[in-house]
Design a protein around this motif. Structure first.
Motif, PDB file in Angstrom:
ATOM      1  N   LYS A 118       5.688  -5.733 -16.749  1.00  0.00           N
ATOM      2  CA  LYS A 118       4.642  -6.730 -16.608  1.00  0.00           C
ATOM      3  C   LYS A 118       3.754  -6.395 -15.406  1.00  0.00           C
ATOM      4  O   LYS A 118       2.522  -6.453 -15.487  1.00  0.00           O
ATOM      5  CB  LYS A 118       5.291  -8.112 -16.430  1.00  0.00           C
ATOM      6  N   LEU A 119       4.390  -6.035 -14.294  1.00  0.00           N
ATOM      7  CA  LEU A 119       3.614  -5.782 -13.075  1.00  0.00           C
ATOM      8  C   LEU A 119       2.846  -4.471 -13.162  1.00  0.00           C
ATOM      9  O   LEU A 119       1.715  -4.367 -12.695  1.00  0.00           O
ATOM     10  CB  LEU A 119       4.546  -5.752 -11.853  1.00  0.00           C
ATOM     11  N   LYS A 136       2.179   2.157 -10.528  1.00  0.00           N
ATOM     12  CA  LYS A 136       0.807   1.782 -10.845  1.00  0.00           C
ATOM     13  C   LYS A 136      -0.192   2.583 -10.002  1.00  0.00           C
ATOM     14  O   LYS A 136      -1.163   3.146 -10.527  1.00  0.00           O
ATOM     15  CB  LYS A 136       0.640   0.288 -10.570  1.00  0.00           C
ATOM     16  N   GLN A 137       0.072   2.668  -8.705  1.00  0.00           N
ATOM     17  CA  GLN A 137      -0.856   3.384  -7.832  1.00  0.00           C
ATOM     18  C   GLN A 137      -0.804   4.886  -8.089  1.00  0.00           C
ATOM     19  O   GLN A 137      -1.801   5.587  -7.966  1.00  0.00           O
ATOM     20  CB  GLN A 137      -0.552   3.065  -6.359  1.00  0.00           C
ATOM     21  N   ASP A 144       0.836  -1.190   0.000  1.00  0.00           N
ATOM     22  CA  ASP A 144       0.000   0.000   0.000  1.00  0.00           C
ATOM     23  C   ASP A 144       0.876   1.247   0.000  1.00  0.00           C
ATOM     24  O   ASP A 144       1.548   1.543   0.981  1.00  0.00           O
ATOM     25  CB  ASP A 144      -0.913  -0.001   1.225  1.00  0.00           C
ATOM     26  N   PHE A 145       0.888   1.935  -1.123  1.00  0.00           N
ATOM     27  CA  PHE A 145       1.689   3.153  -1.220  1.00  0.00           C
ATOM     28  C   PHE A 145       0.799   4.392  -1.265  1.00  0.00           C
ATOM     29  O   PHE A 145       1.215   5.434  -1.757  1.00  0.00           O
ATOM     30  CB  PHE A 145       2.575   3.103  -2.462  1.00  0.00           C
ATOM     31  N   SER A 146      -0.438   4.283  -0.771  1.00  0.00           N
ATOM     32  CA  SER A 146      -1.374   5.381  -0.968  1.00  0.00           C
ATOM     33  C   SER A 146      -0.896   6.671  -0.287  1.00  0.00           C
ATOM     34  O   SER A 146      -1.080   7.751  -0.830  1.00  0.00           O
ATOM     35  CB  SER A 146      -2.761   4.990  -0.472  1.00  0.00           C
ATOM     36  N   PRO A 184       4.420  -1.433  -8.200  1.00  0.00           N
ATOM     37  CA  PRO A 184       3.155  -1.028  -7.582  1.00  0.00           C
ATOM     38  C   PRO A 184       3.090   0.473  -7.314  1.00  0.00           C
ATOM     39  O   PRO A 184       2.004   1.061  -7.391  1.00  0.00           O
ATOM     40  CB  PRO A 184       3.092  -1.823  -6.272  1.00  0.00           C
ATOM     41  N   ALA A 236      -2.781   5.473 -11.257  1.00  0.00           N
ATOM     42  CA  ALA A 236      -4.199   5.243 -10.994  1.00  0.00           C
ATOM     43  C   ALA A 236      -4.807   6.421 -10.247  1.00  0.00           C
ATOM     44  O   ALA A 236      -5.989   6.733 -10.394  1.00  0.00           O
ATOM     45  CB  ALA A 236      -4.390   3.964 -10.202  1.00  0.00           C
ATOM     46  N   ALA A 237      -3.986   7.080  -9.438  1.00  0.00           N
ATOM     47  CA  ALA A 237      -4.481   8.238  -8.695  1.00  0.00           C
ATOM     48  C   ALA A 237      -4.531   9.485  -9.572  1.00  0.00           C
ATOM     49  O   ALA A 237      -4.827  10.569  -9.085  1.00  0.00           O
ATOM     50  CB  ALA A 237      -3.603   8.493  -7.478  1.00  0.00           C
ATOM     51  N   GLY A 238      -4.218   9.328 -10.837  1.00  0.00           N
ATOM     52  CA  GLY A 238      -4.370  10.432 -11.764  1.00  0.00           C
ATOM     53  C   GLY A 238      -3.156  11.325 -11.895  1.00  0.00           C
ATOM     54  O   GLY A 238      -3.245  12.386 -12.497  1.00  0.00           O
TER      55      GLY A 238
END
Lengths: 309, 597, 411
Positions: free
Chosen positions: C285-286, C261-262, C231-233, C258, C265-267
């Motif tokens: 790939k990940l 990616k995160q 979790d890198f939020s 990740p 995804a958070a814009g």
């Protein structure tokens, strides 16, 4: 400046996942007073079970069909493994001193982890987990992914179901009775062995759901994801009051918030700027655990079985 | 407890042998098999010298053939004991026939292990020469003969382990009359010398096949000697000469570096000191787990606290405090700081509930590593130099004795790691002393009382919390003490060493395993368990990918079938004995749980 | 009674004779230096994680050294000397590294060692090798302190161990190179720094930060993550609110993928730039499409641009190794070859024979080694570091790593 609402939401989402896993610790502990260290690994195997179902479905399948099947796959995998470990490893030790099942639980935990690491195809590095279509949604300045909605729905439905099950079904009442006094429960005609198996299975089912939620949110799963997550989930169970189902959920939410907020806002405390980073968040979670044990050992909502031990 | 010596009712008369042979014929077959097995070790077993140890030479044994040779001779020896050979009769007070069976199987197992290893590694049975086949068949012949021998010992019914029980259980022996004091002293010394020899051989095995063969035979031999009652008798003698035995054991251990003369001496000394550190730490953990019954899953973190403390005051370049204090002070400081951490962690946790300790210590083990990684100056104050670790820790110099260089003692040259081996041996002696003295004192009895039944112990006026905290803190202190040597041996320290379950000892899971497998609550249990465990993982490196898996399964199986470990605590064993007469098999009294409920 | 004593007698006699014959001594045909016959066999040791999660890298190192040894024997590179490889598994654990080091030192035929992979393992081995004057060449250690002493950052460089060399490029070169690329080539001025708290990541971010601020860039924020976290939020939020142009990540791809990616995804569609720890197909790939637009620096020129590298790839394939040579194959080959070159120099200086104490001579000869290897010209400076300072930037375009820029770091 740090987007407080977004951080709150992120913390709660992380916490809801912890809560789902913590339920498993709390039910099992409430009934057999065993810290099932392997529960984190049950969560992990659930995620891998879901991934196996997804890979078996073929690439064209819509996620709306895949998700329910993956959930079933996860729940079945983790439940079967949990029931097997109970049968083979824990049950023979039911009357042994407490140390024996604890050490066994460690052994089970390592065994499960290594089985996945060694024998699941390419599980030696993280495996990509499918993601949900749609999103992200902007709700009042907060960004919500579609997987986040899944987490919320799963957590709410699961908690409500569990509350209903424990309070209103025959088996649920048998569980309560066994938790209060296994010997008397036995005398009253309750098959305590069966109750214990059901407790393990229930907890495992929730762990399986949590496994899917985890995979959907982060897009990857790995063999060792259950170790630390399990540790946090247990902390959440203790935080909320071990044996207390609502407590487990609440503890999870609190812990998720603590981890997310400390990572950012500790820096605003004068002189503490160095202690605020993602890498310190697990330390703060641990500090919270120690503080709770010192100040309120029965947990936030209190134990259901406080007079035991 | 001598009143429990009568044979239990379920132990029926000894059953018939597996292979119906006239006794004389069985003896002859066994003898022939055993002699042939030993003799075949002198033949060539394979064509190619590719197989480690070079088994192509006819005329004298090499490598694994020595193991087969020893196995054959041991079988023969106990066959002769069973035959009533004068002068040997006292060697098997518990019965020689069952012992012979075990040894014959052990010899066959190592022989066939070797043959299979040759076939697998060189590709096919064609690589075996006649000599190899002779050895294999002869060893099986010995087994066949041994299975025709009359059976002795006790054969209790109702166990699920079937074939393992064929040799029977050793009957409960009455304590033997003491022998002449001089004879007993000689026996003690010989035993210690033999133990040193076996250990040194095991450490010096230079390839995995040899170690595996050694281990197979050693395992069977240990089982056989236990079955024959020799271990029991030796135990009695050791008990009578306790001071001699324990001092002698340390002297023997101290002689270990002097037995290493090959070019591998330093490597073996390094292995020895690593084992000692691991074993001493496991012994400290045994106070917590074995005596007080508290599960500590982050024990290696206390080793780390001691190690980091010692490193910080060692004068290593680039550390936060540029100080150098004498080693004795550093050792005490390391132990003290570690003990303080133990109290800080134990005080809030132990007050609540014993179970929580397991999870809190597990958390602490993880947190310790993370904190140490973070204290590097950017994400925290610079104390530990973060992930890069503290390097170039200087060698010790005590009273002008430089631990970093080799020293000559007469014909022996003692290298750097051997120096540290001797130092660590001293520390181990201290830890053994602390363990033994506290276990035999009022404190130790209080621990055991709490472990067995905390409610009853509290009712007898024992302050459970205080004693548990004492055990926990003492355990932490001893680990810290071991850590101070650890850091000097390895020149450096990095946070990654301190994991819950990592690839090499010391880590918390392996420490726990050493205690559980060795024997909870004893001095020798963790020492034996740790040595065995360390050698296993160091020598059988090809198993490494499955090492943790095997390790997990081992923990489960041990808890299920032999919770008291290889070397059981005498008090616990008696408890098992009592519960057995009540009908319960293993696992102490069932009333424990109801008491806690 | 008679047959009983007979049995005993035969048994004793048999064992007695057997024991007596055992008093011979086995001829040692394991190759140790200095045998009188034509060819001397010397061993090149390998220390790498051959099992466990890093085994793919470790086995690549082992195979590449094996290839170097075989090639040297085939071409009779050093007349009169035959090379042999002995590989030990350090399990990526410092304790095992220490044990392996003593074992290699104890084997008198070992003349040089290639390894280890991990800096933490190197720390426990360096001194043992140095005491024995045994040359150690690491293909993968990047921590500058290993060659330049613990105070290298403050400018007081001091070489702690004369026997330690490396073909790998240090953080002190890779980090600044990435900083120059980001600042000058990409024109990005505001960075958010993230490291995963391992030795590699911390070192890389530290050197990047110094160079980037020196160039005039600003650090908008910095976070540290725990290696292995999912979790890198909180980190993502910090990055978003800092308004940084790009993220510089110090660490390996299992943590970087990740994160990127995160982040996307958070814009927040900014590039993540990393070191060679990110330069791995698994990263793409990940992270999926989120990886597009990310960069990674890696040491040396791209394989396809160097003829010597292509030869290595061809030979490796022809060698029939079941596992890929991995990220450090080329460096391992060069490390082993550097030792072979040093032995060659020693032998030719000693009239075609290996001297009686070859280890010390080889250690001295190492500093003069200079040849064209898989990764470019291989030679060592006064600290034992590779003089080759060529680096390449790769970028993810449409889901594959493509070469962006090759350059040499200067200053």
């Amino acid at each position: 400046m740090h987007e407080l609402p977004q951080n709150l939401v992120n913390g709660l989402l992380l916490g809801a996942t912890y809560g789902l896993i913590a339920v498993g610790y709390t039910i099992v502990y409430g009934i057999v007073q065993l810290i099932n260290f392997a529960h984190g690994e049950i969560f992990m195997t659930g995620a891998f079970g879901a991934l196996s179902v997804y890979l078996g479905l073929g690439s064209g399948t819509s996620m709306w069909i895949a998700i329910p099947l993956m959930l079933i796959g996860a729940i079945v995998t983790s439940t079967v493994i949990a029931v097997l470990t109970e049968r083979l490893a824990y049950r023979p030790l039911r009357n042994a001193p407490r140390l024996a099942p604890l050490i066994t639980a460690i052994g089970v935990s390592i065994t499960l982890q290594q089985l996945v690491w060694g024998f699941y195809p390419s599980a030696k590095s993280p495996r990509v987990f499918p993601s949900l279509p749609g999103g992200p949604f902007h709700i009042g300045g907060v960004l919500i992914q579609s997987a986040d909605i899944f987490v919320v729905v799963a957590a709410v439905i699961s908690t409500l179901f569990l509350a209903y099950f424990v309070r209103s079904t025959r088996t649920g009442r048998a569980m309560q009775a066994t938790a209060q006094d296994p010997d008397t429960a036995k005398l009253m005609g309750i098959n305590t062995d069966r109750v214990i198996v059901i407790a393990f299975a229930l907890g495992a089912g929730f762990a399986g759901i949590a496994g899917v939620a985890w995979g959907l949110r982060y897009g990857e799963i790995k063999f060792d994801m259950g170790f630390l997550t399990g540790l946090y989930a247990f902390t959440a169970a203790v935080l909320g009051g071990i044996g207390n189902i609502y407590g487990a959920m609440l503890g999870g939410l609190v812990l998720g918030l603590v981890q997310n907020l400390t990572a950012i806002y500790i820096a605003d405390i004068p002189g503490m700027s160095q202690f605020s980073s993602q890498s310190w968040s697990s330390v703060w979670a641990f500090v919270i655990l120690i503080l709770v044990l010192m100040v309120r050992p029965q947990g936030l909502l209190g134990e259901r079985v406080a007079d035991r031990a | 407890m001598t009143d429990t010596l009568q044979i239990r009712p379920e132990a029926a008369a000894a059953p018939k042998p597996a292979i119906p042979l006239p006794t004389a014929a069985a003896r002859a077959v066994t003898a022939a098999g055993a002699v042939l097995t030993a003799a075949a070790a002198f033949l060539s077993w394979t064509y190619s010298s590719q197989f480690p140890g070079d088994l192509t030479v006819t005329g004298y044994p090499g490598g694994l053939q020595w193991i087969t040779f020893t196995g054959g001779l041991l079988t023969l020896l106990y066959l002769l004991v069973g035959y009533g050979t004068p002068g040997l009769r006292g060697l098997a007070p518990g019965g020689a026939e069952g012992t012979t069976v075990i040894l014959a199987v052990g010899a066959a197992a190592t022989t066939w292990f070797t043959l299979i290893a040759i076939s697998v590694e060189l590709g096919g049975l064609a690589n075996l020469t006649t000599g190899g086949w002779i050895a294999g068949i002869a060893s099986l012949l010995a087994v066949v003969g041994a299975l025709g021998l009359p059976r002795d010992g006790q054969h209790p019914r109702g166990h699920g382990l079937g074939v393992l029980l064929y040799p029977g259980k050793r009957p409960d022996l009455r304590p033997a009359r003491p022998l002449h004091a001089a004879v007993e002293v000689v026996a003690v010394l010989l035993t210690l010398a033999a133990a040193l020899g076996v250990f040194a051989y095991g450490v010096d095995t230079s390839y995995p096949e040899l170690f595996a063969g050694f281990l197979i035979l050693a395992g069977f031999a240990a089982w056989a000697l236990n079955r024959s009652g020799d271990f029991g008798r030796l135990g009695e003698i050791m008990q009578r000469h306790r001071v001699l035995a324990s001092v002698g054991a340390f002297v023997a251990a101290g002689l270990f570096p002097f037995t290493q003369t090959s070019s591998n001496a330093e490597a073996n000394a390094n292995l020895g000191v690593s084992i000692l550190i691991f074993a001493a730490t496991a012994l400290g953990l045994n106070i917590v787990v074995g005596l007080a019954g508290l599960l500590d899953l982050g024990y290696v973190a206390f080793l780390g606290v001691g190690a980091y403390t010692a490193a910080l005051v060692s004068g290593a370049a680039g550390t936060a405090f540029n100080v150098q204090i004498p080693f004795w002070a550093a050792a005490l400081l390391g132990a003290a700081v570690s003990g303080i951490f133990g109290v800080l962690l134990g005080a809030p946790t132990l007050r609540v509930r014993g179970d929580y300790l397991a999870i809190v210590t597990l958390g602490f083990g993880e947190i310790f590593r993370i904190v140490v990684q973070n204290l590097d100056g950017t994400s925290g104050p610079n104390v530990t130099n973060g992930a890069i670790g503290i390097s170039n820790v200087p060698d010790l110099n005590i009273f002008g004795f430089d631990f970093g260089s080799a020293h000559d003692f007469g014909p022996f040259s003692i290298g750097r790691f051997a120096n540290y081996f001797e130092l660590m041996l001293l520390f181990t002696a201290i830890i053994v002393l602390v363990f033994a003295r506290s276990a035999d004192s009022r404190i130790g009895r209080a621990w055991v009382a709490i472990r067995e039944d905390e409610t009853a112990a509290t009712a007898m006026g024992i302050n459970g919390f205080r004693f548990k905290l004492l055990a926990f803190a003492l355990g932490a202190t001893l680990a810290g003490l071991a850590g101070t040597v650890f850091v000097h041996v390895n020149y450096s320290i990095v946070p990654d060493t301190f994991q819950f379950a990592g690839p090499t000892p010391p880590n918390s899971a392996f420490l726990l395993a050493a205690v559980v497998i060795g024997g909870m609550g004893t001095v020798s249990g963790p020492l034996v368990g740790a040595s065995l465990f360390f050698l296993l993982q160091a020598k059988l490196s090809f198993l490494h990918d499955y090492q943790l898996l095997l390790f997990g399964i081992t923990l489960i199986l041990f808890m299920r079938f032999r919770p008291e470990g290889i070397i059981p605590n005498r008090r616990r064993q008696l408890e098992f004995h009592e519960s057995q007469t009540e009908g319960g098999q293993e696992g102490p009294t069932p009333e424990l749980r109801t008491a806690e409920a | 009674m008679r047959n009983r004593s007979l049995l005993v007698l035969t048994a004793i006699a048999a064992t007695g004779t057997l024991t007596l014959t055992a008093c011979g001594s086995r001829a040692s045909n394991s190759g140790s230096g200095g045998s009188g016959s034509g060819s001397t066999t010397v061993t090149i040791g390998v220390d790498a994680p051959l099992t466990g999660s890093l085994s793919a890298l470790g086995i690549g190192i082992q195979n590449s050294v094996d290839l170097a040894v075989k090639t040297a024997n085939k071409t009779n590179e050093v007349p009169g000397v035959t090379f042999k490889m002995e590989a030990l598994d350090d399990k990526a654990a410092p304790q095992q590294g220490s044990l392996n080091a003593t074992q290699l030192v104890g084997d008198s035929s070992v003349i040089g060692v290639v390894g280890p992979l991990n800096s933490g393992v190197a720390l426990t081995m360096q001194k043992t090798f140095n005491n024995a004057n045994l040359v150690e060449v690491s293909p993968a250690n990047t921590n500058p302190a290993l060659t330049q002493g613990p105070n290298w950052q403050t400018g007081t460089k001091a070489r702690p161990f004369a026997s330690y060399f490396r073909t790998a490029t240090t953080d002190a070169i890779q980090g600044p190179f990435a900083a120059q690329f980001a600042y000058s080539t990409l024109g990005k001025k505001k960075v958010f720094l993230v490291d995963n708290k391992d030795a590699y990541g911390v070192g890389l971010v530290g050197t990047f930060k110094d160079e980037f601020t020196k160039l005039g860039g600003t650090v908008a924020g910095q976070d540290h993550v725990t290696s292995g976290a999912s979790d890198f939020s909180s980190t993502v939020n910090a990055i978003k609110s800092s308004g940084a142009d790009f993220v510089y990540f110090g660490g390996e791809y299992p943590d970087a993928a990740p994160l990127t990616k995160q982040l996307k995804a958070a814009g927040d569609n900014i590039s993540v730039i990393g070191g060679d720890g990110n330069y791995d197909p698994t990263y793409v790939k990940l992270a999926g499409t989120a990886a597009n637009g990310d960069y990674a620096t890696s040491v040396g020129a791209p394989v396809e641009s160097l003829p010597s590298a292509q030869t290595f790839v061809t030979n490796y394939k022809a060698g029939g190794y079941s596992q890929a040579y991995g990220a450090y194959g080329g460096y391992s080959y060069d490390s082993a070859w550097a030792i072979i070159e040093a032995v060659k120099a020693v032998v030719s200086a000693n009239s075609g024979k290996l001297p009686s104490n070859p280890r010390q001579a080889v250690e001295k000869a190492m500093s003069n080694v200079n040849f064209s290897g898989v990764t470019g010209t291989v030679s060592f400076d006064q600290y034992g570091d590779a003089t080759n300072k060529q680096l390449t930037v790769y970028g993810v375009k449409n889901g594959v790593w493509t070469t962006i820029k090759t350059g040499t770091f200067s200053g």
